[in-house]
Design a protein around this motif. Structure first.
Motif, PDB file in Angstrom:
ATOM      1  N   HIS A 138     -33.273  25.941  12.363  1.00  0.00           N
ATOM      2  CA  HIS A 138     -33.796  25.892  10.998  1.00  0.00           C
ATOM      3  C   HIS A 138     -35.032  26.762  10.801  1.00  0.00           C
ATOM      4  CE1 HIS A 138     -30.942  22.642  10.474  1.00  0.00           C
ATOM      5  NE2 HIS A 138     -31.474  22.018  11.510  1.00  0.00           N
ATOM      6  N   VAL A 139     -35.320  27.609  11.763  1.00  0.00           N
ATOM      7  CA  VAL A 139     -36.416  28.566  11.619  1.00  0.00           C
ATOM      8  C   VAL A 139     -36.031  29.623  10.580  1.00  0.00           C
ATOM      9  CG1 VAL A 139     -37.685  30.390  12.833  1.00  0.00           C
ATOM     10  CG2 VAL A 139     -37.247  28.198  13.962  1.00  0.00           C
ATOM     11  N   PRO A 140     -36.956  30.071   9.736  1.00  0.00           N
ATOM     12  CA  PRO A 140     -36.645  31.131   8.763  1.00  0.00           C
ATOM     13  C   PRO A 140     -36.567  32.503   9.442  1.00  0.00           C
ATOM     14  CG  PRO A 140     -38.954  30.511   8.569  1.00  0.00           C
ATOM     15  CD  PRO A 140     -38.336  29.539   9.538  1.00  0.00           C
ATOM     16  N   TRP A 141     -35.520  32.696  10.234  1.00  0.00           N
ATOM     17  CA  TRP A 141     -35.366  33.949  10.977  1.00  0.00           C
ATOM     18  C   TRP A 141     -35.213  35.131  10.031  1.00  0.00           C
ATOM     19  CZ3 TRP A 141     -36.710  32.963  15.668  1.00  0.00           C
ATOM     20  CH2 TRP A 141     -36.336  31.773  16.305  1.00  0.00           C
ATOM     21  N   PRO A 142     -35.714  36.291  10.414  1.00  0.00           N
ATOM     22  CA  PRO A 142     -35.484  37.497   9.608  1.00  0.00           C
ATOM     23  C   PRO A 142     -33.986  37.775   9.478  1.00  0.00           C
ATOM     24  CG  PRO A 142     -37.167  37.891  11.283  1.00  0.00           C
ATOM     25  CD  PRO A 142     -36.564  36.558  11.597  1.00  0.00           C
ATOM     26  N   GLN A 143     -33.606  38.375   8.366  1.00  0.00           N
ATOM     27  CA  GLN A 143     -32.190  38.635   8.109  1.00  0.00           C
ATOM     28  C   GLN A 143     -31.586  39.560   9.164  1.00  0.00           C
ATOM     29  OE1 GLN A 143     -30.584  36.960   5.645  1.00  0.00           O
ATOM     30  NE2 GLN A 143     -28.733  37.740   6.650  1.00  0.00           N
ATOM     31  N   GLU A 144     -32.395  40.482   9.704  1.00  0.00           N
ATOM     32  CA  GLU A 144     -31.875  41.377  10.740  1.00  0.00           C
ATOM     33  C   GLU A 144     -31.433  40.603  11.984  1.00  0.00           C
ATOM     34  OE1 GLU A 144     -35.248  43.760   8.718  1.00  0.00           O
ATOM     35  OE2 GLU A 144     -34.731  41.674   9.172  1.00  0.00           O
ATOM     36  N   ILE A 145     -32.130  39.503  12.277  1.00  0.00           N
ATOM     37  CA  ILE A 145     -31.737  38.667  13.406  1.00  0.00           C
ATOM     38  C   ILE A 145     -30.442  37.932  13.097  1.00  0.00           C
ATOM     39  CG2 ILE A 145     -32.384  36.666  14.820  1.00  0.00           C
ATOM     40  CD1 ILE A 145     -33.957  39.141  15.538  1.00  0.00           C
ATOM     41  N   LEU A 146     -30.327  37.400  11.892  1.00  0.00           N
ATOM     42  CA  LEU A 146     -29.132  36.642  11.514  1.00  0.00           C
ATOM     43  C   LEU A 146     -27.903  37.537  11.382  1.00  0.00           C
ATOM     44  CD1 LEU A 146     -30.685  34.275   8.818  1.00  0.00           C
ATOM     45  CD2 LEU A 146     -30.263  33.800  11.236  1.00  0.00           C
ATOM     46  N   ASP A 147     -28.130  38.822  11.141  1.00  0.00           N
ATOM     47  CA  ASP A 147     -27.002  39.742  10.974  1.00  0.00           C
ATOM     48  C   ASP A 147     -26.475  40.269  12.309  1.00  0.00           C
ATOM     49  OD1 ASP A 147     -27.086  39.472   8.243  1.00  0.00           O
ATOM     50  OD2 ASP A 147     -28.311  41.269   7.917  1.00  0.00           O
ATOM     51  N   LEU A 162     -24.021  25.070  14.716  1.00  0.00           N
ATOM     52  CA  LEU A 162     -24.227  25.007  16.159  1.00  0.00           C
ATOM     53  C   LEU A 162     -25.130  26.114  16.685  1.00  0.00           C
ATOM     54  CD1 LEU A 162     -20.612  24.172  17.397  1.00  0.00           C
ATOM     55  CD2 LEU A 162     -22.513  22.589  16.971  1.00  0.00           C
ATOM     56  N   ALA A 163     -25.163  27.250  16.018  1.00  0.00           N
ATOM     57  CA  ALA A 163     -25.976  28.378  16.491  1.00  0.00           C
ATOM     58  C   ALA A 163     -26.479  29.151  15.286  1.00  0.00           C
ATOM     59  CB  ALA A 163     -25.167  29.277  17.411  1.00  0.00           C
ATOM     60  N   ARG A 164     -27.750  29.582  15.376  1.00  0.00           N
ATOM     61  CA  ARG A 164     -28.350  30.382  14.304  1.00  0.00           C
ATOM     62  C   ARG A 164     -29.673  30.939  14.813  1.00  0.00           C
ATOM     63  NH1 ARG A 164     -32.224  29.631  10.424  1.00  0.00           N
ATOM     64  NH2 ARG A 164     -31.987  30.868   8.500  1.00  0.00           N
ATOM     65  N   GLY A 165     -29.827  32.261  14.742  1.00  0.00           N
ATOM     66  CA  GLY A 165     -31.070  32.881  15.162  1.00  0.00           C
ATOM     67  C   GLY A 165     -31.165  33.028  16.674  1.00  0.00           C
ATOM     68  N   LEU A 166     -32.378  33.124  17.183  1.00  0.00           N
ATOM     69  CA  LEU A 166     -32.584  33.306  18.616  1.00  0.00           C
ATOM     70  C   LEU A 166     -32.007  32.123  19.389  1.00  0.00           C
ATOM     71  CD1 LEU A 166     -36.237  34.697  18.835  1.00  0.00           C
ATOM     72  CD2 LEU A 166     -34.086  35.962  18.659  1.00  0.00           C
ATOM     73  N   SER A 167     -31.337  32.443  20.480  1.00  0.00           N
ATOM     74  CA  SER A 167     -30.716  31.429  21.326  1.00  0.00           C
ATOM     75  C   SER A 167     -31.530  31.295  22.608  1.00  0.00           C
ATOM     76  CB  SER A 167     -29.268  31.820  21.650  1.00  0.00           C
ATOM     77  OG  SER A 167     -28.648  30.858  22.468  1.00  0.00           O
ATOM     78  N   VAL A 168     -31.959  30.077  22.905  1.00  0.00           N
ATOM     79  CA  VAL A 168     -32.873  29.833  24.022  1.00  0.00           C
ATOM     80  C   VAL A 168     -32.192  28.948  25.061  1.00  0.00           C
ATOM     81  CG1 VAL A 168     -35.115  28.871  24.690  1.00  0.00           C
ATOM     82  CG2 VAL A 168     -34.847  30.023  22.480  1.00  0.00           C
ATOM     83  N   ARG A 169     -32.266  29.347  26.307  1.00  0.00           N
ATOM     84  CA  ARG A 169     -31.788  28.500  27.389  1.00  0.00           C
ATOM     85  C   ARG A 169     -32.983  27.831  28.052  1.00  0.00           C
ATOM     86  NH1 ARG A 169     -29.726  33.044  31.780  1.00  0.00           N
ATOM     87  NH2 ARG A 169     -31.724  34.090  32.103  1.00  0.00           N
TER      88      ARG A 169
END
Length: 325
Positions: A138-147, A162-169
């Protein structure tokens, strides 16, 4: 105020000289983005406020502690190709630090976009990890990241995100490391085989996954279900939050850790809302180059249907001792 200036102003404002500046080293941002400011003013102010609150963090835990390592999936490619990564990394850092303070964790250090954190109790570490995984969506990621491929939105068949924006392990392990003050940062550092094992456990996870050791599962069993002795009392808030999130532990089985002779009986940890991520890995929709850690017919396979059951299973116990509620 540019990135370098911001870092030093934070350090001066908190009276820590340059010690806090070293906690958030934007080395990659400085190398990849030479513009005076690639971060929005709003994001900068938020990050300044968050790091300043490190003054109110818990004292560095010693003795039996729980460590967490985090890492952003495919960050090298993102830094190289995505111009919005400078903004995205600040949003990522801000969120993780906010929840770290809230859950009672201690920031040990960062390296690039990776975090090393210490917690006085195991359940506080689990609480931080599962909460952060949910909030990262739910972070307001920049559109370039979401694209881009790494940051696109992914839903399950029921329409759950299930997934959106930066993915962290993330990787979690508990034990008794060697504790020493870093002479440069004047902050507690943790050394020894326990730390190495935690880093290798984290490296075994895919993007969006939380991998934990058998020691962590035993601690959770002992604290939530009185199944064996706990190393120390756990906080009531962490226990409550883990139960409310219907946290699920899926046994992976024995995994070989690079450079370590003794393998680990590992488990994956998901809040019930993100349990569908396991199906993404199995179906190949998770854009990761690493192979799936669970195979059809494994214990994890029976819990990939999105059910919200809470399963805490100690792999050293018999099947009858696998507690489910």
């Amino acid at each position: 105020m540019d990135v370098n200036g911001m870092s030093y102003d934070i350090a001066d404002a908190t009276g820590k000289n340059a010690s806090l500046a070293t906690l958030m080293p934007d080395f990659r941002a400085r190398q990849k983005d030479k513009t005076p400011s690639a971060v929005s003013g709003k994001a900068k102010v938020s990050l300044v406020q968050t790091i300043a609150r490190l003054e109110r963090e818990v004292p560095p835990p010693t003795g039996h502690v729980c460590l967490v390592f985090t890492d952003i999936r495919n960050s090298t490619q993102l830094w190289d190709k995505n111009p919005a990564m400078s903004t995205a990394i600040h949003l990522h850092n801000n969120l993780l630090l906010q929840h770290l303070l809230y859950c009672g964790g201690y920031m040990v250090k960062t390296e690039g976009d990776s975090f090393m954190c210490a917690f006085p109790t195991t359940l506080a570490a689990v609480w931080w990890c599962v909460t952060a995984q949910i909030q990262l969506l739910h972070v307001p990621w920049p559109q370039e990241i979401l694209d881009c491929e790494e940051g696109k939105e992914v839903y399950d068949k029921h329409g759950n995100l299930l997934a959106r924006g930066l993915s962290v392990r993330m990787g979690i392990h508990s034990g008794t490391p060697a504790c020493e003050l870093d002479p440069i940062t004047c902050r507690m550092d943790y050394l020894g085989s326990m730390v190495n094992r935690c880093a290798r456990i984290s490296a075994s996870a895919l993007g969006g996954q939380i991998m934990c050791s058998a020691d962590v599962v035993r601690e959770v069993n002992a604290s939530l279900f009185d199944c064996g002795p706990a190393s120390k009392p756990q906080t009531a808030r962490a226990i409550e939050e883990i139960r409310q999130l219907q946290t699920v532990f899926l046994p992976v089985g024995e995994i070989k850790l690079k450079g370590l002779e003794i393998p680990e009986m590992a488990s994956l940890v998901y809040p019930a809302a993100l349990l569908g991520r396991q199906q993404l890995v199995k179906s190949g929709l998770n854009p990761s180059t690493s192979p799936s850690l669970s195979t059809p017919g494994s214990p994890a396979d029976s819990y990939t249907n999105g059910t919200a059951a809470q399963v805490i299973c100690d792999q050293t116990l018999s099947d009858d001792a696998c507690l489910e509620r």
